[in-house]
Enzyme design. Sequence first.
Site, PDB file in Angstrom:
ATOM      1  N   ARG A 131     -55.766 -26.920   7.204  1.00 54.74           N
ATOM      2  CA  ARG A 131     -56.452 -26.424   8.410  1.00 54.74           C
ATOM      3  C   ARG A 131     -56.948 -27.578   9.276  1.00 54.74           C
ATOM      4  NH1 ARG A 131     -57.289 -20.843   7.921  1.00 54.74           N
ATOM      5  NH2 ARG A 131     -57.735 -20.074   5.839  1.00 54.74           N
TER       6      ARG A 131
ATOM      7  N   ASP B 176     -53.530 -22.414   7.877  1.00 56.58           N
ATOM      8  CA  ASP B 176     -53.466 -22.927   6.506  1.00 56.58           C
ATOM      9  C   ASP B 176     -52.234 -22.460   5.758  1.00 56.58           C
ATOM     10  OD1 ASP B 176     -54.248 -20.138   6.239  1.00 56.58           O
ATOM     11  OD2 ASP B 176     -54.786 -20.607   4.174  1.00 56.58           O
TER      12      ASP B 176
ATOM     13  N   LYS C 157     -60.151 -17.352   9.350  1.00 53.43           N
ATOM     14  CA  LYS C 157     -60.725 -18.659   9.606  1.00 53.43           C
ATOM     15  C   LYS C 157     -59.853 -19.447  10.580  1.00 53.43           C
ATOM     16  CE  LYS C 157     -61.899 -18.666   4.709  1.00 53.43           C
ATOM     17  NZ  LYS C 157     -61.521 -19.248   3.417  1.00 53.43           N
ATOM     18  N   GLY C 158     -58.637 -18.963  10.787  1.00 59.15           N
ATOM     19  CA  GLY C 158     -57.643 -19.725  11.542  1.00 59.15           C
ATOM     20  C   GLY C 158     -58.049 -20.100  12.957  1.00 59.15           C
TER      21      GLY C 158
ATOM     22  N   GLU D 226     -57.421 -15.914  19.005  1.00 59.46           N
ATOM     23  CA  GLU D 226     -56.607 -15.948  17.777  1.00 59.46           C
ATOM     24  C   GLU D 226     -55.838 -17.264  17.647  1.00 59.46           C
ATOM     25  OE1 GLU D 226     -55.886 -15.241  14.976  1.00 59.46           O
ATOM     26  OE2 GLU D 226     -55.373 -13.168  14.554  1.00 59.46           O
ATOM     27  N   ASP D 227     -55.527 -17.611  16.432  1.00 60.64           N
ATOM     28  CA  ASP D 227     -54.718 -18.804  16.182  1.00 60.64           C
ATOM     29  C   ASP D 227     -53.245 -18.543  16.450  1.00 60.64           C
ATOM     30  OD1 ASP D 227     -54.549 -17.010  14.084  1.00 60.64           O
ATOM     31  OD2 ASP D 227     -54.968 -18.455  12.500  1.00 60.64           O
TER      32      ASP D 227
ATOM     33  N   ASP E  59     -47.982 -13.543  14.936  1.00 55.56           N
ATOM     34  CA  ASP E  59     -46.735 -13.613  14.168  1.00 55.56           C
ATOM     35  C   ASP E  59     -46.032 -12.262  14.319  1.00 55.56           C
ATOM     36  OD1 ASP E  59     -44.777 -14.340  12.352  1.00 55.56           O
ATOM     37  OD2 ASP E  59     -46.051 -14.288  10.602  1.00 55.56           O
TER      38      ASP E  59
ATOM     39  N   PHE F  38     -42.821 -21.313   9.355  1.00 58.68           N
ATOM     40  CA  PHE F  38     -44.207 -21.312   8.896  1.00 58.68           C
ATOM     41  C   PHE F  38     -44.870 -22.634   9.267  1.00 58.68           C
ATOM     42  CE2 PHE F  38     -47.849 -21.380   6.102  1.00 58.68           C
ATOM     43  CZ  PHE F  38     -48.298 -20.073   6.235  1.00 58.68           C
ATOM     44  N   VAL F  39     -45.927 -22.533  10.079  1.00 54.42           N
ATOM     45  CA  VAL F  39     -46.603 -23.742  10.556  1.00 54.42           C
ATOM     46  C   VAL F  39     -48.020 -23.834  10.000  1.00 54.42           C
ATOM     47  CG1 VAL F  39     -45.268 -23.992  12.683  1.00 54.42           C
ATOM     48  CG2 VAL F  39     -47.309 -22.541  12.690  1.00 54.42           C
TER      49      VAL F  39
HETATM   50  P1  IMP Z   1     -49.510 -11.189  11.993  1.00 56.36           P
HETATM   51  O1  IMP Z   1     -50.301  -9.987  11.613  1.00 56.36           O
HETATM   52  O2  IMP Z   1     -48.159 -11.186  11.339  1.00 56.36           O
HETATM   53  O3  IMP Z   1     -49.390 -11.389  13.491  1.00 56.36           O
HETATM   54  O4  IMP Z   1     -50.210 -12.459  11.343  1.00 56.36           O
HETATM   55  C1  IMP Z   1     -51.412 -12.908  11.775  1.00 56.36           C
HETATM   56  C2  IMP Z   1     -52.043 -13.865  10.814  1.00 56.36           C
HETATM   57  O5  IMP Z   1     -51.142 -14.375   9.838  1.00 56.36           O
HETATM   58  C3  IMP Z   1     -52.540 -15.079  11.561  1.00 56.36           C
HETATM   59  O6  IMP Z   1     -53.826 -14.874  12.064  1.00 56.36           O
HETATM   60  C4  IMP Z   1     -52.476 -16.159  10.503  1.00 56.36           C
HETATM   61  O7  IMP Z   1     -53.655 -16.167   9.746  1.00 56.36           O
HETATM   62  C5  IMP Z   1     -51.326 -15.751   9.617  1.00 56.36           C
HETATM   63  N1  IMP Z   1     -50.077 -16.468   9.970  1.00 56.36           N
HETATM   64  C6  IMP Z   1     -49.004 -15.996  10.620  1.00 56.36           C
HETATM   65  N2  IMP Z   1     -48.058 -16.934  10.774  1.00 56.36           N
HETATM   66  C7  IMP Z   1     -48.548 -18.061  10.210  1.00 56.36           C
HETATM   67  C8  IMP Z   1     -48.037 -19.413  10.064  1.00 56.36           C
HETATM   68  O8  IMP Z   1     -46.930 -19.794  10.498  1.00 56.36           O
HETATM   69  N3  IMP Z   1     -48.870 -20.277   9.423  1.00 56.36           N
HETATM   70  C9  IMP Z   1     -50.093 -19.946   8.947  1.00 56.36           C
HETATM   71  N4  IMP Z   1     -50.602 -18.704   9.065  1.00 56.36           N
HETATM   72  C10 IMP Z   1     -49.839 -17.764   9.686  1.00 56.36           C
END
Ligand code: IMP
Length: 186
Positions: free
Chosen positions: A171, A165, A49-50, A105-106, A109, A158-159
């Site tokens: 959100r 969220d 949903k991000g 994408e939001d 990470d 963590f943001v």
């Molecule tokens: P990744 O697979 O580690 O790149 O994480 C991707 C997903 O993790 C993102 O689409 C977010 O939904 C969630 N995510 C990663 N970092 C954060 C953060 O700092 N705050 C909130 N959601 C996060």
Amino acid sequence: MDAQALGNEITRVVHTADELAERINQIAKEIDIDYADLDQPLLLVGVLKGAVMVMADLARAVSIPVHMDWMAVSSYGSGTKSSGVVRIIKDLDIDLIGRHVLIVEDILDTGLTLSWLIKNLKSRGPKSIEVMTMLRKPEAVKVEVPTKYLGFDIPNEFVVGFGLDYAEQYRNLDSVAVLSPHVYQG
Ligand code: IMP
């Protein structure tokens, strides 16, 4: 909702609503140029949903025709660490064969979610596939993800806000802010 409404639940604002809007407008202009000659609408694939806020703003800021579709994948649960386990919860409605696709994408990470998604969507026969992510945490990246359009690099904290969220909260914050550790450490 603005950051003031959250008091000490956040420690600081990383990017204000105005900064986010300005950056999205710049990226939209790049997209208009890069995809000017398409013989079909560009397909924006938002990751639920991000990415809802980024998608809504980006789609309205571009001048080229777009189609929008959505995917929901799970990788996080309600914690703050990436699990690396990706599961499709809602798949796309639109067939990707011969389409020009831009994943929206939001946040990038670890990169585990996006790299998995790119591989999955590539196997469906699109003509091209690129990535736009609003935020990226360079220090957290475990898998390099080719990102054509990037909003901002941010520190490895963590943001929340602008679609992001913590346990479904925050959100609707209009900026991106660092969540106070006391919120998730109990
Ligand atoms: P990744 O697979 O580690 O790149 O994480 C991707 C997903 O993790 C993102 O689409 C977010 O939904 C969630 N995510 C990663 N970092 C954060 C953060 O700092 N705050 C909130 N959601 C996060």
